[in-house]
Design a protein around this motif. Structure first.
Motif, mmCIF file in Angstrom:
data_model
loop_
_atom_site.group_PDB
_atom_site.id
_atom_site.type_symbol
_atom_site.label_atom_id
_atom_site.label_comp_id
_atom_site.label_asym_id
_atom_site.label_seq_id
_atom_site.Cartn_x
_atom_site.Cartn_y
_atom_site.Cartn_z
ATOM 1 N N PHE A 28 0.822 -1.201 0.000
ATOM 2 C CA PHE A 28 0.000 0.000 0.000
ATOM 3 C C PHE A 28 0.858 1.254 0.000
ATOM 4 C CE2 PHE A 28 -2.167 3.422 2.232
ATOM 5 C CZ PHE A 28 -3.268 3.580 1.414
ATOM 6 N N LEU A 29 1.867 1.291 0.864
ATOM 7 C CA LEU A 29 2.734 2.462 0.928
ATOM 8 C C LEU A 29 3.517 2.647 -0.374
ATOM 9 C CD1 LEU A 29 3.905 2.108 4.617
ATOM 10 C CD2 LEU A 29 2.342 3.826 3.688
ATOM 11 N N ASP A 30 3.910 1.544 -1.010
ATOM 12 C CA ASP A 30 4.566 1.632 -2.316
ATOM 13 C C ASP A 30 3.631 2.249 -3.353
ATOM 14 O OD1 ASP A 30 6.891 0.527 -1.342
ATOM 15 O OD2 ASP A 30 6.509 -1.486 -2.154
ATOM 16 N N GLU A 31 2.340 1.934 -3.254
ATOM 17 C CA GLU A 31 1.372 2.488 -4.200
ATOM 18 C C GLU A 31 1.095 3.962 -3.930
ATOM 19 O OE1 GLU A 31 -2.011 -0.098 -4.125
ATOM 20 O OE2 GLU A 31 -0.941 -1.699 -5.148
ATOM 21 N N CYS A 32 1.333 4.411 -2.718
ATOM 22 C CA CYS A 32 1.162 5.833 -2.391
ATOM 23 C C CYS A 32 2.314 6.680 -2.937
ATOM 24 C CB CYS A 32 1.080 6.025 -0.875
ATOM 25 S SG CYS A 32 -0.420 5.391 -0.134
ATOM 26 N N PRO B 68 3.855 7.044 -5.901
ATOM 27 C CA PRO B 68 3.682 7.845 -7.121
ATOM 28 C C PRO B 68 2.776 9.062 -6.917
ATOM 29 C CG PRO B 68 3.385 5.512 -7.608
ATOM 30 C CD PRO B 68 3.483 5.644 -6.117
ATOM 31 N N VAL B 69 1.792 8.926 -6.046
ATOM 32 C CA VAL B 69 0.929 10.079 -5.749
ATOM 33 C C VAL B 69 1.766 11.177 -5.111
ATOM 34 C CG1 VAL B 69 -1.047 10.898 -4.410
ATOM 35 C CG2 VAL B 69 -1.123 8.648 -5.523
ATOM 36 N N ARG B 70 2.566 10.802 -4.130
ATOM 37 C CA ARG B 70 3.415 11.779 -3.452
ATOM 38 C C ARG B 70 4.399 12.413 -4.443
ATOM 39 N NH1 ARG B 70 3.378 13.425 0.982
ATOM 40 N NH2 ARG B 70 2.346 11.672 1.970
ATOM 41 N N ALA B 71 4.950 11.608 -5.334
ATOM 42 C CA ALA B 71 5.920 12.131 -6.306
ATOM 43 C C ALA B 71 5.271 13.077 -7.320
ATOM 44 C CB ALA B 71 6.591 10.971 -7.038
ATOM 45 N N GLY B 72 3.975 12.909 -7.558
ATOM 46 C CA GLY B 72 3.308 13.725 -8.564
ATOM 47 C C GLY B 72 2.406 14.812 -8.005
ATOM 48 N N LEU B 73 2.647 15.249 -6.785
ATOM 49 C CA LEU B 73 1.764 16.236 -6.156
ATOM 50 C C LEU B 73 1.664 17.538 -6.956
ATOM 51 C CD1 LEU B 73 2.516 15.832 -2.353
ATOM 52 C CD2 LEU B 73 0.456 15.150 -3.601
ATOM 53 N N CYS C 176 -1.817 11.421 6.275
ATOM 54 C CA CYS C 176 -2.698 10.789 7.272
ATOM 55 C C CYS C 176 -2.891 9.307 6.978
ATOM 56 C CB CYS C 176 -4.058 11.487 7.288
ATOM 57 S SG CYS C 176 -3.988 13.206 7.805
ATOM 58 N N VAL C 177 -3.127 8.976 5.728
ATOM 59 C CA VAL C 177 -3.377 7.581 5.343
ATOM 60 C C VAL C 177 -2.117 6.739 5.553
ATOM 61 C CG1 VAL C 177 -4.006 6.067 3.430
ATOM 62 C CG2 VAL C 177 -5.187 8.235 3.732
#
Length: 64
Positions: A8-12, A14-19, A46-47
């Motif tokens: 799950f954290l690995d899937e998060c 790319p979101v963090r990298a593309g903010l 938070c998640v």
């Protein structure tokens, strides 16, 4: 950390990298892109923290 939490954290990541890219279309003209990027980035904070806490006590994740 449980494998599920790690995945799950690995899937998060790319979101963090593309903010910035996520924030650009919603950025008002009177603001810099950094402001909405920080705002959007606070959600994964938070998640991710909750996922780490759940993994630390041997729990799992339920995202709906």
């Amino acid at each position: 950390m449980s494998p599920t939490a790690e995945v799950f954290l690995d899937e998060c990541a790319p979101v963090r990298a593309g903010l910035r890219e996520l924030a650009e279309p919603t950025c008002r003209p009177d603001r810099t892109v950094d402001q909405p990027a920080r705002h959007i980035g606070s959600r994964p904070d938070c998640v991710e923290a909750t996922a780490r806490r759940a993994a630390g006590i041997g729990g799992g994740l339920l995202i709906w």
